[in-house]
Design a protein around this motif. Structure first.
Motif, PDB file in Angstrom:
ATOM      1  N   ALA A   1      42.170 -29.011 -11.551  1.00 18.19           N
ATOM      2  CA  ALA A   1      42.557 -29.956 -10.493  1.00 18.19           C
ATOM      3  C   ALA A   1      42.563 -31.386 -11.022  1.00 18.19           C
ATOM      4  O   ALA A   1      43.473 -32.169 -10.718  1.00 18.19           O
ATOM      5  N   GLN A   2      41.579 -31.721 -11.847  1.00 21.60           N
ATOM      6  CA  GLN A   2      41.511 -33.069 -12.420  1.00 21.60           C
ATOM      7  C   GLN A   2      42.688 -33.304 -13.376  1.00 21.60           C
ATOM      8  O   GLN A   2      43.299 -34.373 -13.376  1.00 21.60           O
ATOM      9  N   GLN A   3      43.024 -32.304 -14.175  1.00 21.66           N
ATOM     10  CA  GLN A   3      44.150 -32.440 -15.099  1.00 21.66           C
ATOM     11  C   GLN A   3      45.470 -32.586 -14.349  1.00 21.66           C
ATOM     12  O   GLN A   3      46.334 -33.371 -14.745  1.00 21.66           O
ATOM     13  N   LYS A   4      45.627 -31.831 -13.268  1.00 22.39           N
ATOM     14  CA  LYS A   4      46.850 -31.957 -12.466  1.00 22.39           C
ATOM     15  C   LYS A   4      46.960 -33.343 -11.845  1.00 22.39           C
ATOM     16  O   LYS A   4      48.037 -33.930 -11.818  1.00 22.39           O
ATOM     17  N   ALA A   5      45.850 -33.863 -11.352  1.00 26.59           N
ATOM     18  CA  ALA A   5      45.861 -35.208 -10.772  1.00 26.59           C
ATOM     19  C   ALA A   5      46.207 -36.240 -11.845  1.00 26.59           C
ATOM     20  O   ALA A   5      46.996 -37.162 -11.601  1.00 26.59           O
ATOM     21  N   ALA A   6      45.634 -36.089 -13.031  1.00 25.34           N
ATOM     22  CA  ALA A   6      45.915 -37.023 -14.123  1.00 25.34           C
ATOM     23  C   ALA A   6      47.381 -36.939 -14.541  1.00 25.34           C
ATOM     24  O   ALA A   6      48.027 -37.961 -14.782  1.00 25.34           O
ATOM     25  N   SER A   7      47.915 -35.737 -14.605  1.00 25.63           N
ATOM     26  CA  SER A   7      49.323 -35.560 -14.973  1.00 25.63           C
ATOM     27  C   SER A   7      50.248 -36.196 -13.939  1.00 25.63           C
ATOM     28  O   SER A   7      51.231 -36.851 -14.291  1.00 25.63           O
ATOM     29  N   ALA A   8      49.929 -36.008 -12.668  1.00 22.03           N
ATOM     30  CA  ALA A   8      50.738 -36.598 -11.603  1.00 22.03           C
ATOM     31  C   ALA A   8      50.687 -38.125 -11.678  1.00 22.03           C
ATOM     32  O   ALA A   8      51.698 -38.807 -11.507  1.00 22.03           O
ATOM     33  N   TRP A   9      49.503 -38.676 -11.938  1.00 20.67           N
ATOM     34  CA  TRP A   9      49.349 -40.124 -12.048  1.00 20.67           C
ATOM     35  C   TRP A   9      50.157 -40.650 -13.228  1.00 20.67           C
ATOM     36  O   TRP A   9      50.859 -41.660 -13.109  1.00 20.67           O
ATOM     37  N   MET A  10      50.078 -39.963 -14.372  1.00 23.79           N
ATOM     38  CA  MET A  10      50.825 -40.416 -15.554  1.00 23.79           C
ATOM     39  C   MET A  10      52.327 -40.332 -15.317  1.00 23.79           C
ATOM     40  O   MET A  10      53.077 -41.231 -15.711  1.00 23.79           O
ATOM     41  N   ALA A  11      52.787 -39.273 -14.650  1.00 21.84           N
ATOM     42  CA  ALA A  11      54.212 -39.142 -14.355  1.00 21.84           C
ATOM     43  C   ALA A  11      54.663 -40.259 -13.420  1.00 21.84           C
ATOM     44  O   ALA A  11      55.744 -40.836 -13.595  1.00 21.84           O
ATOM     45  N   SER A  12      53.839 -40.589 -12.453  1.00 20.90           N
ATOM     46  CA  SER A  12      54.160 -41.669 -11.520  1.00 20.90           C
ATOM     47  C   SER A  12      54.250 -43.002 -12.244  1.00 20.90           C
ATOM     48  O   SER A  12      55.186 -43.785 -12.020  1.00 20.90           O
ATOM     49  N   ARG A  13      53.292 -43.276 -13.123  1.00 23.48           N
ATOM     50  CA  ARG A  13      53.303 -44.533 -13.883  1.00 23.48           C
ATOM     51  C   ARG A  13      54.522 -44.601 -14.799  1.00 23.48           C
ATOM     52  O   ARG A  13      55.138 -45.654 -14.939  1.00 23.48           O
ATOM     53  N   ALA A  14      54.873 -43.491 -15.435  1.00 26.30           N
ATOM     54  CA  ALA A  14      56.040 -43.468 -16.315  1.00 26.30           C
ATOM     55  C   ALA A  14      57.309 -43.734 -15.513  1.00 26.30           C
ATOM     56  O   ALA A  14      58.191 -44.477 -15.946  1.00 26.30           O
TER      57      ALA A  14
END
Length: 87
Positions: free
Chosen positions: A44-57
């Protein structure tokens, strides 16, 4: 030489193999339950981090495109108001 972002690195493969062996060899249901809950939290933490990074990109790419559009509009405006345009 670029690394495929979906391809697992050596460390990740090693970690996955370690967890696989632990799960296969474990006889204690409580240890398995604790391990499973920890892995669910980690996922769950990795998915949240991935979503955040995709949003920032995405935000960064949008900002670059907006800047490029402003530069193009400015250049077009400069070309239409230039006194040397017809010469």
């Amino acid at each position: 030489m670029s690394i495929d972002p979906v391809e697992r690195r050596f460390e990740q493969s090693f970690e996955a193999e370690r967890w696989t062996r632990f799960i296969q060899d474990c006889q204690d249901i409580e240890q398995l339950r604790e391990a499973a809950l920890g892995l669910v939290q980690q996922l769950a933490q990795q998915k949240a981090a991935s979503a955040w990074m995709a949003s920032r990109a995405s935000e960064s790419e949008n900002a670059k495109l907006q800047m490029l559009a402003r530069m193009i509009r400015q250049k077009d405006d400069d070309n239409t108001t230039s006194p040397d345009r017809g010469m």
